[in-house]
Design an enzyme around this catalytic site. Structure first.
Site, PDB file in Angstrom:
ATOM      1  N   ARG A  52       0.819  -1.215   0.000  1.00  0.00           N
ATOM      2  CA  ARG A  52       0.000   0.000   0.000  1.00  0.00           C
ATOM      3  C   ARG A  52       0.854   1.268   0.000  1.00  0.00           C
ATOM      4  O   ARG A  52       0.516   2.251  -0.648  1.00  0.00           O
ATOM      5  CB  ARG A  52      -0.929   0.005   1.210  1.00  0.00           C
ATOM      6  CG  ARG A  52      -2.011  -1.058   1.095  1.00  0.00           C
ATOM      7  CD  ARG A  52      -2.961  -0.915   2.232  1.00  0.00           C
ATOM      8  NE  ARG A  52      -3.985  -1.935   2.223  1.00  0.00           N
ATOM      9  CZ  ARG A  52      -5.023  -1.939   3.041  1.00  0.00           C
ATOM     10  NH1 ARG A  52      -5.165  -0.963   3.906  1.00  0.00           N
ATOM     11  NH2 ARG A  52      -5.906  -2.901   2.991  1.00  0.00           N
ATOM     12  N   ASP A 165     -15.990   8.744   9.061  1.00  0.00           N
ATOM     13  CA  ASP A 165     -14.857   7.848   8.866  1.00  0.00           C
ATOM     14  C   ASP A 165     -13.595   8.686   9.033  1.00  0.00           C
ATOM     15  O   ASP A 165     -13.635   9.907   8.962  1.00  0.00           O
ATOM     16  CB  ASP A 165     -14.899   7.210   7.470  1.00  0.00           C
ATOM     17  CG  ASP A 165     -14.158   5.882   7.422  1.00  0.00           C
ATOM     18  OD1 ASP A 165     -14.800   4.817   7.482  1.00  0.00           O
ATOM     19  OD2 ASP A 165     -12.904   5.903   7.371  1.00  0.00           O
TER      20      ASP A 165
HETATM   21  C1  LIG Z   1     -14.053  -2.526   7.372  1.00  0.00           C
HETATM   22  S1  LIG Z   1     -14.695  -0.886   7.277  1.00  0.00           S
HETATM   23  C2  LIG Z   1     -16.322  -1.127   7.955  1.00  0.00           C
HETATM   24  C3  LIG Z   1     -17.371  -0.356   7.196  1.00  0.00           C
HETATM   25  C4  LIG Z   1     -18.801  -0.569   7.706  1.00  0.00           C
HETATM   26  N1  LIG Z   1     -18.945  -0.143   9.058  1.00  0.00           N
HETATM   27  C5  LIG Z   1     -19.204  -2.011   7.572  1.00  0.00           C
HETATM   28  O1  LIG Z   1     -19.269  -2.722   8.564  1.00  0.00           O
HETATM   29  O2  LIG Z   1     -19.447  -2.454   6.449  1.00  0.00           O
HETATM   30  C6  LIG Z   1     -13.835  -0.091   8.642  1.00  0.00           C
HETATM   31  C7  LIG Z   1     -13.824   1.427   8.511  1.00  0.00           C
HETATM   32  O3  LIG Z   1     -13.360   1.985   9.744  1.00  0.00           O
HETATM   33  C8  LIG Z   1     -12.581   3.118   9.447  1.00  0.00           C
HETATM   34  N2  LIG Z   1     -11.689   3.443  10.571  1.00  0.00           N
HETATM   35  C9  LIG Z   1     -10.602   2.765  10.989  1.00  0.00           C
HETATM   36  N3  LIG Z   1     -10.027   3.404  12.014  1.00  0.00           N
HETATM   37  C10 LIG Z   1     -10.779   4.505  12.262  1.00  0.00           C
HETATM   38  C11 LIG Z   1     -10.690   5.574  13.193  1.00  0.00           C
HETATM   39  N4  LIG Z   1      -9.704   5.649  14.095  1.00  0.00           N
HETATM   40  N5  LIG Z   1     -11.627   6.531  13.150  1.00  0.00           N
HETATM   41  C12 LIG Z   1     -12.631   6.481  12.245  1.00  0.00           C
HETATM   42  N6  LIG Z   1     -12.765   5.509  11.332  1.00  0.00           N
HETATM   43  C13 LIG Z   1     -11.848   4.526  11.341  1.00  0.00           C
HETATM   44  C14 LIG Z   1     -11.841   2.722   8.176  1.00  0.00           C
HETATM   45  O4  LIG Z   1     -11.375   3.848   7.453  1.00  0.00           O
HETATM   46  C15 LIG Z   1     -12.876   1.916   7.424  1.00  0.00           C
HETATM   47  O5  LIG Z   1     -13.548   2.672   6.467  1.00  0.00           O
END
Ligand SMILES: C[S@@+](CC[C@H](N)C(=O)[O-])C[C@H]1O[C@@H](n2cnc3c(N)ncnc32)[C@H](O)[C@@H]1O
Length: 305
Positions: A52, A165
């Site tokens: 990445r 996010d």
């Molecule tokens: C796997 S996705 C889940 C998306 C959705 N909630 C679902 O279950 O389909 C995890 C998301 O959490 C976000 N994320 C990770 N760390 C974070 C943080 N510290 N604050 C806000 N968002 C975060 C990532 O950018 C990502 O878009």
């Protein structure tokens, strides 16, 4: 509308034009990721991180990961590159109506309870938060359920749906509300027709969420590990699904405690299928399928069968 076809970040690069990522460099990146996002990258993530970040090295014309670390340090925590770095390390897998039982629960148990509450208490406002919303499929799915249940209601409900996010790239895509047809093709036809516009001409193969659905959702960048959150509302429902799986236990506990603190009495917290409160907080009761209710259940339980 423009085609949304991001390169697969997990795929190994075609050429290996930058030097490999040493264990020491990986450890420094692990620390940086942890401090800025709460994400805990295990040792097995070394290849993924290398793949990445190589894109960032190429974009900046930097020869080594050490040079990239130096660049990040010089720019500081609020620098533009730190945002790009964070965007590069997040995992954004999501889909419409992921874990469909959660949406069934909203439609069949929670919304009827909210209607009863409205009759009893006269309160017709709903506050919901999709925390870690990725490219928007989760908050738009929630919005669809709300519209289906409440659109025809009179007087109208006051609904606010916050979606946040840390990753600005996914938020930009979520705000556009444009998806490839394959991502929605499996939805029931009634939902497709009601909630999406089909792209034509150069947008063939794409769909866009209809403006009335898009208007229900407010997208904001919120880093869940930063304190305090720039939010004054208390929520009836928080979805924070498939986010804490990337965190270590202390960060999970801290985040979950803060999320529960953002709920109204009897508010609901939805976690992902492999996530659990696991008895961490005595005020939270498991209803079903990683749905937790917070508050004074003895007095008033809006979701009792
Ligand atoms: C796997 S996705 C889940 C998306 C959705 N909630 C679902 O279950 O389909 C995890 C998301 O959490 C976000 N994320 C990770 N760390 C974070 C943080 N510290 N604050 C806000 N968002 C975060 C990532 O950018 C990502 O878009």
């Amino acid at each position: 509308m423009t085609a949304l076809r991001p390169a697969n970040p997990e795929r190994p690069p075609a050429t290996d034009s930058v030097e490999g990522l040493s264990a020491q460099e990986f450890a420094l990146f692990q620390r940086l990721v942890y401090v800025h996002t709460g994400i805990s990258l295990g040792p097995h993530k070394q290849f993924m991180l290398r793949a990445r970040l190589q894109h960032r090295l190429r974009a900046l014309g930097l020869p080594t990961f050490t040079a990239y670390l130096r660049y990040l340090r010089c720019q500081g925590p609020d620098g533009e590159e730190m945002g790009r770095f964070i965007n590069a390390v997040t995992t954004n897998v999501t889909e419409f109506f992921r874990e469909p039982h959660h949406f069934r629960f909203l439609a069949e148990r929670w919304l009827p309870a909210m209607r009863e509450r409205a009759i009893r208490e006269g309160r017709r406002s709903l506050r919901l938060w999709s925390a870690g919303c990725s490219t928007g499929e989760e908050p738009y799915s929630i919005a669809m359920v709300l519209q289906e249940a409440l659109e025809a209601a009179a007087p109208a409900w006051d609904i606010r749906l916050l979606a946040s996010d840390i990753d600005t790239d996914v938020l930009a895509r979520a705000s556009r509300g444009t998806y490839s047809l394959e991502r929605v093709a499996w939805l029931p036809r009634a939902r497709l027709v009601r909630f999406f516009l089909r792209g034509v001409g150069t947008d063939t193969g794409l769909v866009k969420v209809r403006p009335d659905l898009a208007r229900m959702v407010t997208f904001r960048r919120i880093n869940l590990v930063e304190e305090p959150w720039p939010i004054s509302a208390r929520f009836d429902v928080i979805f924070c699904r498939n986010v804490i799986i990337y965190f270590d236990r202390p960060s999970q506990e801290r985040l979950l405690r803060r999320l529960l603190g953002m709920l109204q009495p009897d508010g609901l917290l939805f976690l992902g299928h492999s996530e659990t409160l696991n008895g961490m907080f005595s005020g939270a009761r498991l209803l079903e399928n990683n749905i937790y209710q917070w508050g004074n259940h003895e007095l008033h339980d809006p979701c009792r069968r």
